[in-house]
Every structure is written in structure tokens, then in C-alpha cells.
Write a protein that holds these residues in place. Structure first.
Motif, PDB file in Angstrom:
ATOM      1  N   SER A  73       0.841  -1.201   0.000  1.00 50.73           N
ATOM      2  CA  SER A  73       0.000   0.000   0.000  1.00 50.73           C
ATOM      3  C   SER A  73       0.876   1.250   0.000  1.00 50.73           C
ATOM      4  CB  SER A  73      -0.932   0.005   1.216  1.00 50.73           C
ATOM      5  OG  SER A  73      -0.186   0.107   2.401  1.00 50.73           O
ATOM      6  N   ARG A  74       0.343   2.311  -0.597  1.00 50.74           N
ATOM      7  CA  ARG A  74       1.090   3.560  -0.682  1.00 50.74           C
ATOM      8  C   ARG A  74       0.210   4.711  -0.240  1.00 50.74           C
ATOM      9  NH1 ARG A  74       2.392   4.357  -6.640  1.00 50.74           N
ATOM     10  NH2 ARG A  74       0.432   3.225  -6.916  1.00 50.74           N
ATOM     11  N   LYS A  75       0.827   5.732   0.324  1.00 49.27           N
ATOM     12  CA  LYS A  75       0.130   6.967   0.631  1.00 49.27           C
ATOM     13  C   LYS A  75       0.432   7.971  -0.477  1.00 49.27           C
ATOM     14  CE  LYS A  75      -0.074   6.381   5.642  1.00 49.27           C
ATOM     15  NZ  LYS A  75      -1.532   6.113   5.599  1.00 49.27           N
ATOM     16  N   LEU A  76      -0.617   8.442  -1.139  1.00 52.64           N
ATOM     17  CA  LEU A  76      -0.469   9.334  -2.283  1.00 52.64           C
ATOM     18  C   LEU A  76      -1.061  10.700  -1.951  1.00 52.64           C
ATOM     19  CD1 LEU A  76      -1.687   6.929  -5.125  1.00 52.64           C
ATOM     20  CD2 LEU A  76       0.656   7.256  -4.314  1.00 52.64           C
ATOM     21  N   THR A  77      -0.280  11.730  -2.202  1.00 55.14           N
ATOM     22  CA  THR A  77      -0.771  13.112  -2.104  1.00 55.14           C
ATOM     23  C   THR A  77      -0.706  13.729  -3.491  1.00 55.14           C
ATOM     24  OG1 THR A  77      -0.016  13.361   0.175  1.00 55.14           O
ATOM     25  CG2 THR A  77      -0.417  15.379  -1.081  1.00 55.14           C
ATOM     26  N   SER A  78      -1.863  14.128  -3.991  1.00 54.42           N
ATOM     27  CA  SER A  78      -1.945  14.701  -5.340  1.00 54.42           C
ATOM     28  C   SER A  78      -2.429  16.135  -5.241  1.00 54.42           C
ATOM     29  CB  SER A  78      -2.908  13.892  -6.212  1.00 54.42           C
ATOM     30  OG  SER A  78      -2.488  12.543  -6.308  1.00 54.42           O
ATOM     31  N   VAL A  79      -1.650  17.063  -5.771  1.00 56.92           N
ATOM     32  CA  VAL A  79      -2.002  18.484  -5.766  1.00 56.92           C
ATOM     33  C   VAL A  79      -2.384  18.880  -7.184  1.00 56.92           C
ATOM     34  CG1 VAL A  79      -1.239  20.818  -5.208  1.00 56.92           C
ATOM     35  CG2 VAL A  79      -0.364  18.869  -3.888  1.00 56.92           C
ATOM     36  N   TYR A  80      -3.554  19.500  -7.337  1.00 52.06           N
ATOM     37  CA  TYR A  80      -4.078  19.871  -8.651  1.00 52.06           C
ATOM     38  C   TYR A  80      -3.893  21.369  -8.878  1.00 52.06           C
ATOM     39  CZ  TYR A  80      -6.120  15.219  -8.830  1.00 52.06           C
ATOM     40  OH  TYR A  80      -6.294  13.860  -8.851  1.00 52.06           O
ATOM     41  N   PHE A  81      -3.466  21.719 -10.091  1.00 56.59           N
ATOM     42  CA  PHE A  81      -3.133  23.103 -10.428  1.00 56.59           C
ATOM     43  C   PHE A  81      -4.031  23.616 -11.547  1.00 56.59           C
ATOM     44  CE2 PHE A  81       0.546  21.304  -8.418  1.00 56.59           C
ATOM     45  CZ  PHE A  81       1.120  22.345  -7.692  1.00 56.59           C
ATOM     46  N   ASP A  82      -4.250  24.933 -11.519  1.00 58.58           N
ATOM     47  CA  ASP A  82      -5.020  25.576 -12.582  1.00 58.58           C
ATOM     48  C   ASP A  82      -4.709  27.067 -12.561  1.00 58.58           C
ATOM     49  OD1 ASP A  82      -6.836  26.012 -14.677  1.00 58.58           O
ATOM     50  OD2 ASP A  82      -8.312  24.635 -13.819  1.00 58.58           O
ATOM     51  N   THR A  83      -5.214  27.771 -13.562  1.00 59.07           N
ATOM     52  CA  THR A  83      -5.045  29.222 -13.635  1.00 59.07           C
ATOM     53  C   THR A  83      -6.097  29.908 -12.765  1.00 59.07           C
ATOM     54  OG1 THR A  83      -6.542  29.428 -15.515  1.00 59.07           O
ATOM     55  CG2 THR A  83      -4.216  28.987 -15.996  1.00 59.07           C
ATOM     56  N   PRO A  84      -5.942  31.199 -12.506  1.00 61.77           N
ATOM     57  CA  PRO A  84      -6.958  31.894 -11.692  1.00 61.77           C
ATOM     58  C   PRO A  84      -8.374  31.799 -12.261  1.00 61.77           C
ATOM     59  CG  PRO A  84      -4.990  33.245 -11.861  1.00 61.77           C
ATOM     60  CD  PRO A  84      -4.785  32.085 -12.790  1.00 61.77           C
ATOM     61  N   ASP A  85      -8.509  31.742 -13.583  1.00 59.32           N
ATOM     62  CA  ASP A  85      -9.846  31.658 -14.184  1.00 59.32           C
ATOM     63  C   ASP A  85     -10.207  30.220 -14.597  1.00 59.32           C
ATOM     64  OD1 ASP A  85      -8.022  31.487 -16.215  1.00 59.32           O
ATOM     65  OD2 ASP A  85      -9.115  32.791 -17.591  1.00 59.32           O
ATOM     66  N   TRP A  86      -9.512  29.224 -14.060  1.00 61.28           N
ATOM     67  CA  TRP A  86      -9.850  27.809 -14.238  1.00 61.28           C
ATOM     68  C   TRP A  86      -9.863  27.397 -15.719  1.00 61.28           C
ATOM     69  CZ3 TRP A  86     -10.336  25.030  -9.762  1.00 61.28           C
ATOM     70  CH2 TRP A  86     -10.588  25.738  -8.582  1.00 61.28           C
ATOM     71  N   VAL A  87      -8.880  27.858 -16.476  1.00 65.64           N
ATOM     72  CA  VAL A  87      -8.897  27.572 -17.904  1.00 65.64           C
ATOM     73  C   VAL A  87      -8.721  26.074 -18.179  1.00 65.64           C
ATOM     74  CG1 VAL A  87      -6.431  27.963 -18.321  1.00 65.64           C
ATOM     75  CG2 VAL A  87      -8.086  28.314 -20.172  1.00 65.64           C
ATOM     76  N   LEU A  88      -7.918  25.388 -17.378  1.00 70.90           N
ATOM     77  CA  LEU A  88      -7.727  23.956 -17.599  1.00 70.90           C
ATOM     78  C   LEU A  88      -9.017  23.194 -17.314  1.00 70.90           C
ATOM     79  CD1 LEU A  88      -4.150  23.373 -16.115  1.00 70.90           C
ATOM     80  CD2 LEU A  88      -4.822  23.691 -18.504  1.00 70.90           C
TER      81      LEU A  88
END
Length: 546
Positions: A73-88
């Protein structure tokens, strides 16, 4: 629904399928620029996701079906990124950086797969990075260009993260190797968090049909619910306090040279994808359009399979049609409440305003609606819709309709879709003309039959419009068909309102009900006056397939 061994492959056939737009936070943003990375030829993954509670995930972990080669088993930390206006996010792209123990962080970009590959496929590419920050310079070629075009000089910032403990096992089903990933943890936005329990089944090798068949076995034995909302999408809505938006269907692209075998797959799976794409909006939101679009998707599927069955005598078409009918019927009471509420609000309530008291009627309607929605959501959480989608997906992936044909008859499937479409549309058009003769003078029962014929013609026109895209009459024909269908629907609206309102016993609600009944009886008379002209307009437009 029975499954049989696939027939011999057909030359020039492939296994792609259609998919509607994925959910977004608001209708407005969902209608903005499409996800341009969809056009990029990059690695794809096929993955089926289930959601559960902690007990359901524990049952899955203990199931013999999901035992296999286990990894620590693994502990996963995932950080999600986007622009200020959520373009992605607006372009349905997820950019994350994930850390697991002491290993180097991994940057991953995910985007919707090609429109013909289905809701369970997506594009994915990843690179190791030195820290928990994305490095866009690692992307190359067309992908780098698309990201520059979308992001420009906008800064990227961490928006939310997921923290899970993951257990993975490699299991076998037939010739397929499938990775089962059990995730339990939280979605975190600032100081807020919510639980996250998922099982993901990813095809590592083998045929997609084997993945769908295995997923159906898992769903049939465990308390799991199929879901297509990604962790990033779920985290976005948690951060914004929003719910996924209902989605209309985008018909499968069908060039004239596409063969019938492929056309059946694209149309059938496109309808199925439209159905499942609206599950999250019903489960997590309260927009009446969600149930409406789900029922439309199932009606379209039934219409499509009926058309194909005339050329390909496949018994499974009828099994799926029957199941689609039953699933749509189960949502009928909730849809009827929504439709009647809308009729009251845009009609007599808007006209009379405070001069008449509609609150007792609306209160009674809301009480009924809440109960009907509870039943609709309970149905959605049951095994039945999940098994329907997975079995239909498996059927399409293995091209199950080939089994209904002899080796000599298989050649019909290599004919081009435009020839089939023209024949099918001509038959549906002739049926409309026959049932609509002297339309304005027909009694309600015969008008209803004409309306059903119109609806099937409209669905067929929308399915096959891209086969005749060069014809300027396509859009005009569909508009005229829809207009005539709507006018004929006025009588159906009045009848539905009468049925519901006749069951009310509260005196205040009954008084308002009388106003509503009178209003829509008047509307039906007005529609009758428009009907003859709309019928003439419809018949004047040249059928675009000729």
C-alpha cells in the motif's frame, strides 16, 4: 442480457465510440472553448471507476474476484493546479503533481480522449519533477503548443488536493490483465475535507470488452456504483460548492464513408455515454434537466437500436431496448413533476402573478417531487443502471450484433453508413407522412402516434446529420421536425397536467389546479391553430438525405 462469442472480425472496422462533453461547474463555462488537447495523439488509458462508502470498499478488498498480485500500500498526495480563471478545468484538463513516499514527484496531465473513444477512455502523460510544482517545459511538440495557447502567461496555482491510501492488485480476466486500485482518503480544499472511497479498474493488456465484462461481474456482486467523475472534477465542485451540470447529447460524428458496423457502435455508445454523463448531476444536484437528459438519452438509444434491428436481426438489441425503456420509466414520475412545475411557473403563474395563489398547488407538487426524486436517486444507486451501462459497453466493444449474421451476411456491415441512413430516414419520413395525414383533424390518440413517429425521425436525423453535412437543408429539416413535435406536445402537456391535478384534494390546491387546467386547455386550442401551418412547413422542406 446474454453474451456470446464474437463473430469473425470485419475488415475496416474499429472499436471507437462517441462521448458527450464531461460535466463542469456551470452551464456557462461548460459551453466555452472545447478541450483542444483532445486532438493530440498521445497515450490513452481505459479505466472504469466505482464509488463506495468505507464498508463497500472493504467488501471489495475482501472479494475473491479482486484478489491478485498485490503491491504494498502507498500513501499518495496529489495536488491539482489551474489558472486563476480555471482555464484547464473549462477545457476538461487536469494537471496534477503526485508524491508517494520518497519517490520523485510525478507530474501528470489528463484530458478527454477522442470523441469516439467513450467516457471510460482518456489521454494521459506524465513526467517526474523535482518538487510538488508543475514544470510545463517538459511537455513537447503539439501538446506544449496547446498548453501555451490555453494558459499563456497566466500563473498556475494549487487549487485542491487529494490524500489517499492506495492498495493495488493485478487481476486477470480471460486474456486481460487489469489493475485494481483501491483508494481511501480525503479531498482537501484549504481547511475543509470530505471522504473519498473509490475502486478503479484499469486495462493494462487485453481487449476492452474483457474489462467491461469483468467490471460487470464486480458490480453485480459488490455494493459499488459506477461513476465517471474524476477526482479532479469532484474536488473542483467541492471547492466551488457546485454540482455537475446536466449535459445535452452531441451526436456521434459519422462521415459518409464510415461503415455500418462502426456506425452502430458510435451511435449506440454515444447514447449510452449521454445517459451516464448526467448521473452526477442527478446524484449531486437538483437541476431538472439531468433527469430529462437521461430519459432523452435512453429514448434515443431505443430509437437507434430499433433502426439498426431492421437491417441486423440481433436479439440483444431488443433486450437493451427493453432495459432502456424500464430505466426511463422509473424516472418518469420525477420528470412529470418537473414538467408540470415548469408549466405552472411559465404559464398561469407568470400571467396571474400575485392575483392568484398558486402556493398550495406548488407545495403539493414539491412534496410529490421530493418523493419521486428520492426514488429516482435510489434507482441510480442500485446495480441496475450500472450493469446496463457496462453490459452495453461490452456488447459494443465485442460488436455483439455480428453474431446475428452468417459469415455470408456479414458483408452488410461493410456498407457505408450514408446508404443505411438514407434508407432508414426515408422509411421514418414515410411513416410520419402516413400517420400525420389530416393531422389537425386527428383525435389525441392518433396525434400521439404521429408525435412518436416524428420523435423517431428527429432522432434519426440528428444521428445521421453529419453523413449529409454538405446539405444546407439538414438544420432546417431538424428545426421543422422539432417545432412540429413541440406543437403536438401541447396536448400531451395538458393531459399530463390533468392526470396529476385530478389527484389533489386540498381545496386551495384544487382552486389553483382549475386555473392551470383551463390555461393549458386554452394552450392546446392555440396549438391546434398553429398545427396546420407547421405541418405544411414541415412537408415543404426537402428531405436532406435524398
Amino acid at each position: 442480457m446474454t453474451e456470446t462469442e464474437p463473430s469473425p472480425p470485419i475488415e475496416a472496422a474499429n472499436t471507437s465510440a462517441a462521448v458527450p462533453e464531461a460535466a463542469s461547474d456551470e452551464k456557462a463555462t461548460a459551453e466555452k472553448a472545447p478541450a483542444k488537447p483532445r486532438e493530440i495523439e498521445m497515450p490513452r488509458e481505459i479505466e472504469i471507476k466505482f464509488i463506495a462508502d468505507a464498508a463497500g470498499l472493504a467488501s471489495a478488498l475482501a472479494s475473491p474476484l479482486l484478489s491478485g498480485e498485490a503491491a504494498p500500500s502507498r500513501k499518495l498526495t496529489s495536488v491539482y493546479f489551474d489558472t486563476p480563471d480555471w482555464v484547464l478545468h473549462r477545457n476538461r484538463i487536469a494537471l496534477r503533481v503526485r508524491r508517494s513516499g520518497r519517490a520523485a514527484p510525478m507530474m501528470t496531465l489528463k484530458w478527454p480522449a477522442e470523441a469516439m473513444e467513450g467516457v471510460f477512455a482518456r489521454g494521459e502523460i506524465e513526467f517526474p519533477v523535482p518538487k510538488l510544482q508543475p514544470d510545463l517545459t517538459l511537455f513537447e511538440g503539439e501538446l506544449a503548443e496547446k498548453l501555451r495557447e490555453l494558459i499563456g502567461d497566466s500563473p498556475l496555482a494549487a487549487k485542491y488536493e487529494t490524500r489517499v491510501t492506495r492498495v493495488t492488485r493485478l487481476v486477470s480476466h480471460g486474456a486481460a490483465r487489469i489493475e485494481a486500485a483501491f483508494d481511501e482518503g480525503v479531498i482537501a480544499v484549504g481547511e475543509r475535507s470530505r471522504p473519498l472511497c473509490e475502486l478503479e479498474l484499469e486495462l493494462k493488456s487485453g481487449e476492452p470488452r474483457e474489462l467491461y465484462e469483468f467490471a460487470a461481474l464486480v458490480a453485480d456482486s459488490l455494493p459499488l456504483v459506477l461513476d465517471i467523475v474524476s477526482k479532479a472534477e469532484r474536488a473542483f465542485h467541492f471547492a466551488k460548492g457546485s454540482a455537475p451540470a446536466p449535459l445535452k447529447m452531441r451526436p456521434a460524428p459519422l462521415a459518409p464513408e464510415v461503415i455500418l458496423d462502426e456506425g452502430v457502435a458510435r451511435v449506440a455508445l454515444g447514447c449510452c455515454d449521454h445517459y451516464i454523463a448526467n448521473w452526477a448531476a442527478l446524484r449531486d444536484g437538483d437541476d431538472p434537466e439531468a433527469i430529462h437528459q437521461m430519459r432523452v438519452a435512453l429514448r434515443r438509444l431505443r430509437a437507434a437500436l430499433a433502426m439498426f434491428k431492421r437491417a441486423i436481426p440481433c436479439g440483444e438489441f431488443e433486450l437493451f431496448r427493453a432495459e432502456a425503456r424500464d430505466l426511463a420509466t422509473a424516472m418518469g414520475p420525477a420528470r412529470d413533476c418537473d414538467a408540470l412545475r415548469e408549466l405552472v411557473e411559465i404559464g398561469p403563474l407568470a400571467h396571474f402573478g400575485e392575483r392568484k395563489d398558486f402556493s398550495p398547488l406548488l407545495d403539493a407538487l414539491e412534496q410529490r417531487r421530493l418523493g419521486d426524486y428520492q426514488q429516482a436517486r435510489a434507482m441510480l444507486a442500485s446495480r441496475r443502471p450500472t450493469l446496463f451501462v457496462l453490459k452495453l459497453s461490452a456488447f459494443v466493444a465485442r460488436r455483439g450484433w455480428r453474431n446475428a449474421l452468417s459469415v455470408e451476411e456479414l458483408s452488410i456491415l461493410t456498407g457505408t453508413i450514408d446508404v443505411f441512413a438514407a434508407e432508414a430516414l426515408e422509411r421514418l419520413y414515410s411513416r410520419v407522412l402516413k400517420r400525420g395525414k389530416n393531422l389537425a383533424e386527428l383525435p389525441d390518440a392518433q396525434r400521439h402516434r404521429a408525435r412518436i413517429a416524428l420523435k423517431n425521425l428527429r432522432y434519426g436525423a440528428e444521428f445521421f446529420a453529419s453523413c449529409f453535412a454538405q446539405n444546407r437543408d439538414v438544420a432546417a429539416f431538424i428545426r421543422a421536425t422539432a417545432q412540429l413535435q413541440n406543437v403536438l406536445g401541447a396536448h400531451n402537456d395538458a393531459a399530463s397536467a390533468d392526470h396529476f391535478l385530478s389527484q389533489l384534494h386540498d381545496s386551495g390546491a384544487a382552486r389553483a389546479a382549475g386555473l392551470v387546467t383551463g390555461w393549458y386547455a386554452r394552450g392546446a386550442l392555440i396549438a391546434d391553430e398553429e398545427l396546420a401551418q407547421d405541418w405544411k412547413n414541415f412537408k415543404r422542406i426537402k428531405p436532406f438525405w435524398r
